[in-house]
Design an enzyme around this catalytic site. Sequence first.
Site, mmCIF file in Angstrom:
data_model
loop_
_atom_site.group_PDB
_atom_site.id
_atom_site.type_symbol
_atom_site.label_atom_id
_atom_site.label_comp_id
_atom_site.label_asym_id
_atom_site.label_seq_id
_atom_site.Cartn_x
_atom_site.Cartn_y
_atom_site.Cartn_z
ATOM 1 N N HIS A 188 0.803 -1.243 0.000
ATOM 2 C CA HIS A 188 0.000 0.000 0.000
ATOM 3 C C HIS A 188 0.826 1.278 0.000
ATOM 4 O O HIS A 188 0.365 2.308 -0.470
ATOM 5 C CB HIS A 188 -0.933 0.045 1.214
ATOM 6 C CG HIS A 188 -2.023 -0.963 1.169
ATOM 7 N ND1 HIS A 188 -2.884 -1.065 0.107
ATOM 8 C CD2 HIS A 188 -2.406 -1.923 2.059
ATOM 9 C CE1 HIS A 188 -3.751 -2.043 0.336
ATOM 10 N NE2 HIS A 188 -3.482 -2.594 1.510
ATOM 11 N N HIS A 230 -6.613 -6.703 -0.570
ATOM 12 C CA HIS A 230 -6.679 -5.281 -0.921
ATOM 13 C C HIS A 230 -5.833 -4.956 -2.156
ATOM 14 O O HIS A 230 -4.777 -5.565 -2.368
ATOM 15 C CB HIS A 230 -6.194 -4.435 0.258
ATOM 16 C CG HIS A 230 -6.953 -4.692 1.532
ATOM 17 N ND1 HIS A 230 -6.473 -5.540 2.512
ATOM 18 C CD2 HIS A 230 -8.160 -4.250 1.953
ATOM 19 C CE1 HIS A 230 -7.355 -5.579 3.507
ATOM 20 N NE2 HIS A 230 -8.393 -4.814 3.198
HETATM 21 C C1 SP5 Z 1 -1.528 -4.967 3.988
HETATM 22 C C2 SP5 Z 1 -3.010 -4.868 4.249
HETATM 23 O O1 SP5 Z 1 -3.703 -5.869 4.154
HETATM 24 N N1 SP5 Z 1 -3.496 -3.673 4.632
HETATM 25 C C3 SP5 Z 1 -4.902 -3.506 4.814
HETATM 26 C C4 SP5 Z 1 -5.281 -2.308 5.620
HETATM 27 C C5 SP5 Z 1 -6.755 -2.125 5.657
HETATM 28 N N2 SP5 Z 1 -7.145 -1.048 6.506
HETATM 29 C C6 SP5 Z 1 -8.473 -0.525 6.368
HETATM 30 C C7 SP5 Z 1 -9.500 -1.575 6.549
HETATM 31 C C8 SP5 Z 1 -10.903 -1.057 6.475
HETATM 32 C C9 SP5 Z 1 -11.814 -2.224 6.686
HETATM 33 N N3 SP5 Z 1 -13.157 -1.812 6.728
HETATM 34 C C10 SP5 Z 1 -14.081 -2.886 6.562
HETATM 35 C C11 SP5 Z 1 -14.371 -3.595 7.835
HETATM 36 C C12 SP5 Z 1 -15.339 -4.693 7.601
HETATM 37 N N4 SP5 Z 1 -15.626 -5.344 8.836
HETATM 38 ZN ZN ZN Z 2 -4.710 -6.642 2.639
#
Ligand code: SP5
Ligand code: ZN
Length: 377
Positions: free
Chosen positions: A183, A228
């Site tokens: 990211h 992601h």
């Molecule tokens: C490396 C990696 O996998 N980084 C991911 C970071 C994600 N951070 C934000 C996540 C937002 C999730 N929102 C949805 C929640 C559903 N329960």
């Molecule tokens: Zn991820």
Amino acid sequence: MFVLFDPATRLHKAEEFLSGKLMPAWECPARIDSILSSLESTNHQVVTIQLAGSDESRSKDFCDLVAATHDASYLEHLRTAHSVWVAEGALEPHGSVLPECFPVKRLFNSRSLEGNLEQPPTDIFARSGFYAFDMSSGIAEETWASVMASANLAYEGVRRLMESGDGKRLKSITALTRPPGHHCTTSMSGGYCYVNNAVVAVEAIKKFAARKNPPYKPKIAILDIDFHHGNGTQDYFYSKRDVLYVSIHGQDEFPYYSGSEQEVGEGEGEGYNLNLPLPCGSSVEQYLEKVKLAVRRIEEHRPDYLVLSLGFDTYMLDPLGAFKLDTEDYAAIAERIRFSDLLGQIPTLILLEGGYVVERLGDNCVAFLDGWERRLD
Ligand code: SP5
Ligand code: ZN
């Protein structure tokens, strides 16, 4: 499979602001413990590498690669922000530096003020927002040590892959990179990422290839199968055609502003970026369809090397993902990638990205590595 591990990757332990709460980051040291523990009862061989703590003791080659791929003032921020905040009384030693104000483009209607957003601010609070795009990438006391250890594992993985003679059977190597990398951009942390390990690996491959006799310019593919979209990796290679970036990821999920099929690369790199988003709730069958497309595109590219950004937040119980993959599905995915005549053969560096169900992470990882190796025999 050789699995590279550095104990220093376990040191980084930060907090994140998520769903309206400050909490321990999901990306935690126990992830590595889970993987090591599951690897114990397998034939995969863990190789421990210890990157000495001081900046001076790291190999020049490695330091040059990090410096060549990331912004110098950003790296300086990662290295010093925690101690600066503590020294100024802005943070307790066990706390994490987290941003609270971001330089966003729409702040000004006037174009003439946009330049204001491009200079690193002197205020320490403003700086933390200048070098980050979210509040998930806290900088804690040992963050820098882990970030360097993690990127160094990517570098060491490449070095070992490329120094092994052509006859030797060292076709794939895994680096337990923590923190992950896909990211962050070259000047902004985000999504638990600080230094982009895939970028460091690709540039290391190029560097080693240029030193071979005769020197050559390798073609490289990156396959990113974290839940992601790897916005930072995509961004770095977006206008380059020697590096193909292919990603399978959750549609309209974090990092939200990238990952659509329309993002195909630009300039010389047009056609060398392939995004394969999948709706939340997708099954392994749907997932494997995308893997097939990804493999086909990579075969067309005819790479000399593959870098695999491997995340396990595609697992059905993952708190940050939304696919329905189960443990055995990781073996099927790995086999599907290796089934290809080309991908079954080319030297591959596997890098760890996400995956947050700590209790299952190790077994998911072993399932993948087992599936990967099954194709070799
Ligand atoms: C490396 C990696 O996998 N980084 C991911 C970071 C994600 N951070 C934000 C996540 C937002 C999730 N929102 C949805 C929640 C559903 N329960
Ligand atoms: Zn991820």
